[in-house]
Design a protein around this motif. Structure first.
Motif, mmCIF file in Angstrom:
data_model
loop_
_atom_site.group_PDB
_atom_site.id
_atom_site.type_symbol
_atom_site.label_atom_id
_atom_site.label_comp_id
_atom_site.label_asym_id
_atom_site.label_seq_id
_atom_site.Cartn_x
_atom_site.Cartn_y
_atom_site.Cartn_z
ATOM 1 N N GLU A 138 30.319 -21.083 39.696
ATOM 2 C CA GLU A 138 31.164 -19.946 39.305
ATOM 3 C C GLU A 138 32.601 -20.392 39.050
ATOM 4 O OE1 GLU A 138 29.115 -20.072 41.882
ATOM 5 O OE2 GLU A 138 28.040 -18.163 42.117
ATOM 6 N N ALA A 139 33.085 -21.304 39.879
ATOM 7 C CA ALA A 139 34.441 -21.817 39.714
ATOM 8 C C ALA A 139 34.535 -22.684 38.463
ATOM 9 C CB ALA A 139 34.867 -22.608 40.945
ATOM 10 N N GLN A 140 33.511 -23.477 38.209
ATOM 11 C CA GLN A 140 33.495 -24.313 37.006
ATOM 12 C C GLN A 140 33.525 -23.439 35.760
ATOM 13 O OE1 GLN A 140 29.917 -26.437 37.996
ATOM 14 N NE2 GLN A 140 31.021 -28.116 38.967
ATOM 15 N N THR A 165 30.045 -27.228 30.709
ATOM 16 C CA THR A 165 28.888 -28.118 30.816
ATOM 17 C C THR A 165 28.477 -28.306 32.275
ATOM 18 O OG1 THR A 165 29.531 -29.273 28.790
ATOM 19 C CG2 THR A 165 28.000 -30.412 30.261
ATOM 20 N N GLU A 166 29.463 -28.507 33.141
ATOM 21 C CA GLU A 166 29.162 -28.679 34.567
ATOM 22 C C GLU A 166 28.448 -27.448 35.130
ATOM 23 O OE1 GLU A 166 29.565 -31.468 36.509
ATOM 24 O OE2 GLU A 166 30.069 -32.396 34.607
ATOM 25 N N ALA A 167 28.945 -26.280 34.801
ATOM 26 C CA ALA A 167 28.324 -25.041 35.295
ATOM 27 C C ALA A 167 26.976 -24.795 34.637
ATOM 28 C CB ALA A 167 29.262 -23.857 35.056
ATOM 29 N N ALA A 168 26.891 -25.072 33.342
ATOM 30 C CA ALA A 168 25.639 -24.852 32.598
ATOM 31 C C ALA A 168 24.508 -25.707 33.149
ATOM 32 C CB ALA A 168 25.856 -25.142 31.117
ATOM 33 N N LYS A 169 24.824 -26.927 33.539
ATOM 34 C CA LYS A 169 23.805 -27.819 34.112
ATOM 35 C C LYS A 169 23.216 -27.249 35.400
ATOM 36 C CE LYS A 169 25.660 -32.205 32.378
ATOM 37 N NZ LYS A 169 26.369 -33.450 32.782
ATOM 38 N N GLN A 170 23.962 -26.389 36.057
ATOM 39 C CA GLN A 170 23.489 -25.760 37.294
ATOM 40 C C GLN A 170 22.781 -24.426 37.026
ATOM 41 O OE1 GLN A 170 26.002 -26.000 40.882
ATOM 42 N NE2 GLN A 170 27.568 -26.850 39.508
ATOM 43 N N GLY A 171 22.626 -24.097 35.749
ATOM 44 C CA GLY A 171 21.913 -22.874 35.399
ATOM 45 C C GLY A 171 22.779 -21.633 35.306
ATOM 46 N N HIS A 172 24.086 -21.791 35.255
ATOM 47 C CA HIS A 172 24.990 -20.639 35.138
ATOM 48 C C HIS A 172 24.876 -20.067 33.727
ATOM 49 C CE1 HIS A 172 28.718 -18.318 35.044
ATOM 50 N NE2 HIS A 172 28.724 -18.392 36.373
ATOM 51 N N ALA A 173 24.311 -18.881 33.609
ATOM 52 C CA ALA A 173 23.966 -18.297 32.305
ATOM 53 C C ALA A 173 25.175 -18.076 31.404
ATOM 54 C CB ALA A 173 23.207 -16.988 32.507
ATOM 55 N N GLU A 174 26.259 -17.555 31.959
ATOM 56 C CA GLU A 174 27.450 -17.307 31.132
ATOM 57 C C GLU A 174 28.035 -18.620 30.614
ATOM 58 O OE1 GLU A 174 29.880 -13.586 32.649
ATOM 59 O OE2 GLU A 174 29.102 -14.765 34.349
ATOM 60 N N ALA A 175 28.015 -19.647 31.444
ATOM 61 C CA ALA A 175 28.514 -20.957 31.013
ATOM 62 C C ALA A 175 27.628 -21.523 29.913
ATOM 63 C CB ALA A 175 28.576 -21.924 32.198
ATOM 64 N N GLN A 176 26.326 -21.323 30.036
ATOM 65 C CA GLN A 176 25.398 -21.786 29.000
ATOM 66 C C GLN A 176 25.692 -21.078 27.674
ATOM 67 O OE1 GLN A 176 21.736 -20.919 31.048
ATOM 68 N NE2 GLN A 176 21.597 -22.980 31.926
ATOM 69 N N TYR A 177 25.952 -19.786 27.737
ATOM 70 C CA TYR A 177 26.276 -19.028 26.522
ATOM 71 C C TYR A 177 27.571 -19.545 25.896
ATOM 72 C CZ TYR A 177 27.944 -15.345 23.474
ATOM 73 O OH TYR A 177 28.438 -14.653 22.404
#
Length: 199
Positions: A138-140, A165-177
């Protein structure tokens, strides 16, 4: 002879009971302490906010960062206590000083939104960074957003992509978007529809 036998049985019984009691009290004491903070989280998750506050308060006062953070959440939301951002900030700060990532992030949210403190993107970014470096997705994501839009830092798509990218690798949906969007439009990264679809 009967007296000796009685004394032997009495001593043996005493030793068994005292060993059981000593072992039991140490084990139970440790289990209770470990279970109590977990019980506070469980009570909060189950909507039993008053129980969560009661348990968290006890451990927060003993300098337990997780309990301090949970107590901060209770005060921020008004769950189980009268809502008070000042109290929430107090408990978040104590836990953040103990390097508890979730509290650093929550305190960052308060600064980002101006809840109980003077609004400051710069302070939010500093706190988000501390939590992000500990791997809190969430912080990333939040620091990525700050870099994308220039909130509290110099605007940088490259830095935004790094944190997304760091957050997306952990499955963070908003970061992936957001990462997919950056890939699609070539913001801070080489333009690639393939990578956009991947995320």
């Amino acid at each position: 002879m009967n007296t000796k036998r009685f004394l032997c049985y009495a001593v043996a019984a005493f030793m068994i009971l005292s060993t059981t009691q000593c072992g039991k009290s140490k084990t139970d004491e440790k289990a209770t302490k470990e279970e109590t903070v977990a019980d506070a989280r469980t009570a909060y998750d189950n909507g039993d906010y008053e129980k969560a506050v009661k348990i968290a308060q006890k451990f927060a006062e003993q300098n337990n960062a997780e309990a301090q953070n949970l107590l901060g959440i209770c005060y921020a939301t008004g769950n189980g206590v009268e809502q008070s951002y000042n109290e929430a900030i107090k408990w978040y700060k104590l836990a953040a000083e103990l390097n508890f990532a979730r509290a650093q992030y929550n305190l960052g949210l308060c600064y980002y939104n101006g809840y109980g403190v003077e609004q400051s993107y710069a302070k939010a970014v500093k706190l988000y960074t501390l939590a992000a470096k500990q791997g809190l997705a969430e912080a990333q994501f939040s620091i990525g957003t700050c870099y994308e839009y220039g909130y509290g830092v110099e605007q940088s798509y490259a830095e935004a992509v790094k944190w997304y990218t760091e957050a997306a690798k952990q499955g963070h949906a908003e970061a992936q978007y957001e990462l997919a969007k950056c890939c699609k439009y070539g913001l801070g990264i080489n333009q690639s529809y393939v990578d956009a679809v991947k995320w």
